[in-house]
Design a protein around this motif. Structure first.
Motif, PDB file in Angstrom:
ATOM      1  N   VAL A   1       0.834  -1.200   0.000  1.00 18.42           N
ATOM      2  CA  VAL A   1       0.000   0.000   0.000  1.00 18.42           C
ATOM      3  C   VAL A   1       0.873   1.256   0.000  1.00 18.42           C
ATOM      4  O   VAL A   1       0.637   2.198  -0.759  1.00 18.42           O
ATOM      5  CB  VAL A   1      -0.956   0.016   1.219  1.00 18.42           C
ATOM      6  N   LEU A   2       1.898   1.279   0.850  1.00 19.27           N
ATOM      7  CA  LEU A   2       2.741   2.461   0.993  1.00 19.27           C
ATOM      8  C   LEU A   2       3.800   2.586  -0.107  1.00 19.27           C
ATOM      9  O   LEU A   2       4.289   3.681  -0.377  1.00 19.27           O
ATOM     10  CB  LEU A   2       3.419   2.450   2.362  1.00 19.27           C
ATOM     11  N   ASP A   3       4.168   1.464  -0.725  1.00 16.08           N
ATOM     12  CA  ASP A   3       5.215   1.451  -1.741  1.00 16.08           C
ATOM     13  C   ASP A   3       4.794   0.514  -2.880  1.00 16.08           C
ATOM     14  O   ASP A   3       5.398  -0.541  -3.084  1.00 16.08           O
ATOM     15  CB  ASP A   3       6.529   0.982  -1.092  1.00 16.08           C
ATOM     16  N   PRO A   4       3.739   0.892  -3.629  1.00 15.57           N
ATOM     17  CA  PRO A   4       3.192  -0.019  -4.631  1.00 15.57           C
ATOM     18  C   PRO A   4       4.179  -0.414  -5.731  1.00 15.57           C
ATOM     19  O   PRO A   4       4.063  -1.484  -6.314  1.00 15.57           O
ATOM     20  CB  PRO A   4       2.000   0.741  -5.212  1.00 15.57           C
ATOM     21  N   LYS A   5       5.165   0.412  -6.011  1.00 16.21           N
ATOM     22  CA  LYS A   5       6.150   0.085  -7.050  1.00 16.21           C
ATOM     23  C   LYS A   5       7.341  -0.692  -6.489  1.00 16.21           C
ATOM     24  O   LYS A   5       8.217  -1.112  -7.235  1.00 16.21           O
ATOM     25  CB  LYS A   5       6.619   1.354  -7.751  1.00 16.21           C
ATOM     26  N   GLY A   6       7.404  -0.843  -5.166  1.00 15.93           N
ATOM     27  CA  GLY A   6       8.477  -1.608  -4.549  1.00 15.93           C
ATOM     28  C   GLY A   6       9.855  -0.999  -4.698  1.00 15.93           C
ATOM     29  O   GLY A   6      10.850  -1.714  -4.792  1.00 15.93           O
ATOM     30  N   VAL A   7       9.939   0.328  -4.677  1.00 19.68           N
ATOM     31  CA  VAL A   7      11.219   1.001  -4.883  1.00 19.68           C
ATOM     32  C   VAL A   7      11.937   1.374  -3.583  1.00 19.68           C
ATOM     33  O   VAL A   7      13.122   1.702  -3.595  1.00 19.68           O
ATOM     34  CB  VAL A   7      11.061   2.262  -5.764  1.00 19.68           C
ATOM     35  N   CYS A   8      11.227   1.354  -2.472  1.00 20.64           N
ATOM     36  CA  CYS A   8      11.821   1.752  -1.189  1.00 20.64           C
ATOM     37  C   CYS A   8      12.489   0.555  -0.512  1.00 20.64           C
ATOM     38  O   CYS A   8      11.821  -0.311   0.053  1.00 20.64           O
ATOM     39  CB  CYS A   8      10.761   2.349  -0.268  1.00 20.64           C
TER      40      CYS A   8
ATOM     41  N   LYS B   1      14.970  -5.236   2.048  1.00 23.83           N
ATOM     42  CA  LYS B   1      15.737  -4.753   3.189  1.00 23.83           C
ATOM     43  C   LYS B   1      15.177  -5.242   4.523  1.00 23.83           C
ATOM     44  O   LYS B   1      15.921  -5.473   5.451  1.00 23.83           O
ATOM     45  CB  LYS B   1      15.746  -3.220   3.160  1.00 23.83           C
ATOM     46  N   LEU B   2      13.862  -5.388   4.617  1.00 25.79           N
ATOM     47  CA  LEU B   2      13.248  -5.802   5.871  1.00 25.79           C
ATOM     48  C   LEU B   2      12.404  -7.060   5.718  1.00 25.79           C
ATOM     49  O   LEU B   2      12.375  -7.894   6.609  1.00 25.79           O
ATOM     50  CB  LEU B   2      12.382  -4.662   6.436  1.00 25.79           C
ATOM     51  N   LEU B   3      11.735  -7.191   4.592  1.00 27.16           N
ATOM     52  CA  LEU B   3      10.815  -8.302   4.390  1.00 27.16           C
ATOM     53  C   LEU B   3      11.356  -9.251   3.326  1.00 27.16           C
ATOM     54  O   LEU B   3      11.882  -8.798   2.313  1.00 27.16           O
ATOM     55  CB  LEU B   3       9.445  -7.778   3.953  1.00 27.16           C
ATOM     56  N   PRO B   4      11.197 -10.545   3.538  1.00 29.64           N
ATOM     57  CA  PRO B   4      11.629 -11.489   2.502  1.00 29.64           C
ATOM     58  C   PRO B   4      10.748 -11.350   1.267  1.00 29.64           C
ATOM     59  O   PRO B   4       9.589 -10.970   1.381  1.00 29.64           O
ATOM     60  CB  PRO B   4      11.438 -12.866   3.157  1.00 29.64           C
TER      61      PRO B   4
END
Length: 104
Positions: free
Chosen positions: A60-67, A71-74
């Motif tokens: 929801v917060l990063d729909p394009k997955g660029v952030c 780094k935190l989630l598999p």
């Protein structure tokens, strides 16, 4: 770091220590927080529902997955791997950094 043996020794110790911490109800986070060094243990630490909630929030917060991808989630679909699985090891920090080569 003196050579590949040193980093392999560290990774073995890191895995053993993290397993012991989780086995005894400890936390993955510490004064550095939780980062990609702990990605392989996130589902075990958060539980399947907790990890799904975090992945949903990230979408929801990063729909394009660029952030900070990975780094935190598999990555989705790689949450249930075993620690000794070479595919799972690729998500560990030193493989991602290129310090160690995957066994695949």
């Amino acid at each position: 770091q003196q050579g590949p043996h040193d980093i392999n020794t560290f990774l073995g110790l890191k895995q053993a220590a993290t397993e012991a911490i989780l086995r005894n109800g400890g936390s993955l986070s510490h004064h550095h927080g939780v980062g990609y060094e702990h990605v392989p243990w996130m589902q075990r630490y958060q539980g399947k529902g907790g990890l799904q909630m975090l992945q949903g929030l990230k979408k929801v917060l990063d729909p394009k997955g660029v952030c900070n991808p990975g780094k935190l989630l598999p990555p989705e679909g790689e949450e249930d791997g075993e620690q000794g699985d070479p595919k799972r090891q690729e998500s560990m920090m030193f493989y991602r950094m290129g310090t160690l080569k995957s066994k695949l």
